[in-house]
Write a protein that holds these residues in place. Sequence first.
Motif, short mmCIF file in Angstrom:
data_model
loop_
_atom_site.label_atom_id
_atom_site.label_comp_id
_atom_site.label_asym_id
_atom_site.label_seq_id
_atom_site.Cartn_x
_atom_site.Cartn_y
_atom_site.Cartn_z
N UNK A 168 13.52 -5.30 -2.41
CA UNK A 168 14.00 -5.34 -3.79
C UNK A 168 13.09 -4.61 -4.77
N UNK A 169 12.23 -3.72 -4.25
CA UNK A 169 11.38 -2.94 -5.14
C UNK A 169 12.01 -1.58 -5.40
N UNK A 170 11.76 -1.05 -6.59
CA UNK A 170 12.30 0.24 -6.99
C UNK A 170 11.17 1.10 -7.53
N UNK A 171 11.07 2.32 -7.00
CA UNK A 171 10.15 3.31 -7.55
C UNK A 171 10.94 4.13 -8.56
N UNK A 172 10.52 4.06 -9.80
CA UNK A 172 11.22 4.74 -10.89
C UNK A 172 10.28 5.75 -11.52
N UNK A 226 0.83 -1.20 0.00
CA UNK A 226 0.00 0.00 0.00
C UNK A 226 0.87 1.26 0.00
N UNK A 227 1.93 1.25 0.80
CA UNK A 227 2.81 2.42 0.88
C UNK A 227 3.40 2.77 -0.47
N UNK A 228 3.97 1.77 -1.15
CA UNK A 228 4.62 2.06 -2.43
C UNK A 228 3.61 2.36 -3.54
N UNK A 229 2.43 1.75 -3.46
CA UNK A 229 1.39 2.08 -4.44
C UNK A 229 0.95 3.54 -4.30
N UNK A 230 0.82 4.00 -3.05
CA UNK A 230 0.41 5.38 -2.83
C UNK A 230 1.53 6.35 -3.19
N UNK A 231 2.77 5.97 -2.95
CA UNK A 231 3.89 6.83 -3.36
C UNK A 231 3.87 7.02 -4.88
N UNK A 232 3.69 5.92 -5.61
CA UNK A 232 3.64 6.02 -7.07
C UNK A 232 2.45 6.86 -7.51
N UNK A 233 1.32 6.68 -6.84
CA UNK A 233 0.14 7.48 -7.16
C UNK A 233 0.36 8.96 -6.93
N UNK A 234 1.03 9.31 -5.85
CA UNK A 234 1.31 10.72 -5.56
C UNK A 234 2.27 11.32 -6.58
N UNK A 235 3.26 10.54 -6.99
CA UNK A 235 4.18 11.04 -8.01
C UNK A 235 3.44 11.32 -9.31
N UNK A 236 2.49 10.47 -9.67
CA UNK A 236 1.71 10.71 -10.89
C UNK A 236 0.90 11.99 -10.75
N UNK A 237 0.34 12.21 -9.57
CA UNK A 237 -0.45 13.41 -9.33
C UNK A 237 0.41 14.67 -9.45
N UNK A 238 1.71 14.52 -9.19
CA UNK A 238 2.61 15.68 -9.22
C UNK A 238 3.43 15.75 -10.50
N UNK A 239 2.93 15.14 -11.58
CA UNK A 239 3.54 15.36 -12.87
C UNK A 239 4.62 14.38 -13.28
N UNK A 240 4.61 13.20 -12.68
CA UNK A 240 5.62 12.20 -13.03
C UNK A 240 4.93 10.95 -13.59
N UNK A 241 5.64 10.30 -14.48
CA UNK A 241 5.27 8.95 -14.88
C UNK A 241 6.01 8.01 -13.95
N UNK A 242 5.30 7.24 -13.15
CA UNK A 242 5.92 6.43 -12.10
C UNK A 242 5.54 4.97 -12.25
N UNK A 243 6.51 4.12 -11.92
CA UNK A 243 6.26 2.68 -11.91
C UNK A 243 7.05 2.05 -10.77
#
Length: 385
Positions: free
Chosen positions: A341-345, A311-328
């Motif tokens: 071993x997960x990476x937020x890119x 949930x934490x990393x899903x929400x981090x990626x979601x927030x980055x998208x909201x702030x103008x980033x393409x996140x995965x």
Amino acid sequence: MPEPLDAALTEVRALLLDPALTRAVAAGRRRGRRPTVVRAELRPVTLKAGPRLQIATSDGARPHTRNVAPGPEAAVAVDELLAEPFGNWHVETADATLQLRVTKSGEAQVHRAATARPAVTPAGNDRAKEYLLDPGDEIFAEIGGSAAKRRQVDAFLRALAATLPDDLSGPLRVVDLGCGNAYLTFAAYRYLTGRGLDVELVGVDVREDQRRRNTELAQRLGWADKVSFVAGTIADAAVDPAPDLVLALHACDTATDEALARAVRWDARWVLAAPCCHHDLAKQLRANPAPAPYDLLTRQGILRERFADVLTDALRAGLLRVHGYRAEVVEFVDSQHTPRNLLIRARRTGTGPTDAQRAEYRELVDKWQVTPRLETLLASDGVRP
């Protein structure tokens, strides 16, 4: 058995000018003599102008890098280096490895070996190269690190290589937030400059003793004018000017949120963050009942902790998208080497969020009654998702 030095240097010259050259390093000094530089490294690079031989030298305080064209220009540059009284040469090509050491008597001790080729699978396909940076690279003799740490750093660099454009050129400013012993900092500089980029890299860590240690390492490597370190928190350390690329490897818990928040504030073009532990949302999940019908997800402690990670990393990626980033969110190294071993890119797109992206994020946090730390940090700037 010792060999005549002139003959050995002639062999080294042939390998240095061989199109199959992959890397060469000259260092040390001969008895009673001192080279004008303490170290030289040669490697092929491909620039917009075409293939070049990159020669990086250091006088112990400042590095100097130049890219020379194949042919007469490269031959002159190589002859100048071979005239220096280096005590050791290490040369690798696609087919051979040669190590030359000059003895006290001025003779050459030479070790020659065939370069190991990639293994071939039964289907006939070459296996992927195991390391982007050779574990035997000289920088590891300086920076240390376990085999597991080197593998993590190399995997992180592979993700970085896949993130940056192939045609990237010009100056690149990089910051490594929560750099610790700076394994990633130095390896990233080594890799990026190997691509022919003009890199300035700053490592940030809260400990002053780490800053001093890492600064001394940069000086020994001859990179002190390009790789620097500051002591301070991820949230507040002075970094100026703003970086193009933000790295954060295993910043613990909300330190990853602080790294992502700073990246957003800087309008960094690229962000790569490998989170560590995820205590903040796990604590919030313990305090609030799960929404129906998801009680089974959080009733057991171990399931709640693992769900909190996701949930934490899903929400981090979601927030980055909201702030103008393409996140995965991707796996950057096998879990046998580290469970984290997960990476937020993320890559800045410059486009605003859609109403659907905002609604998707808001519905998820409202349903689970959580407030991610990253949201709080970015809200302090007056920006809400």
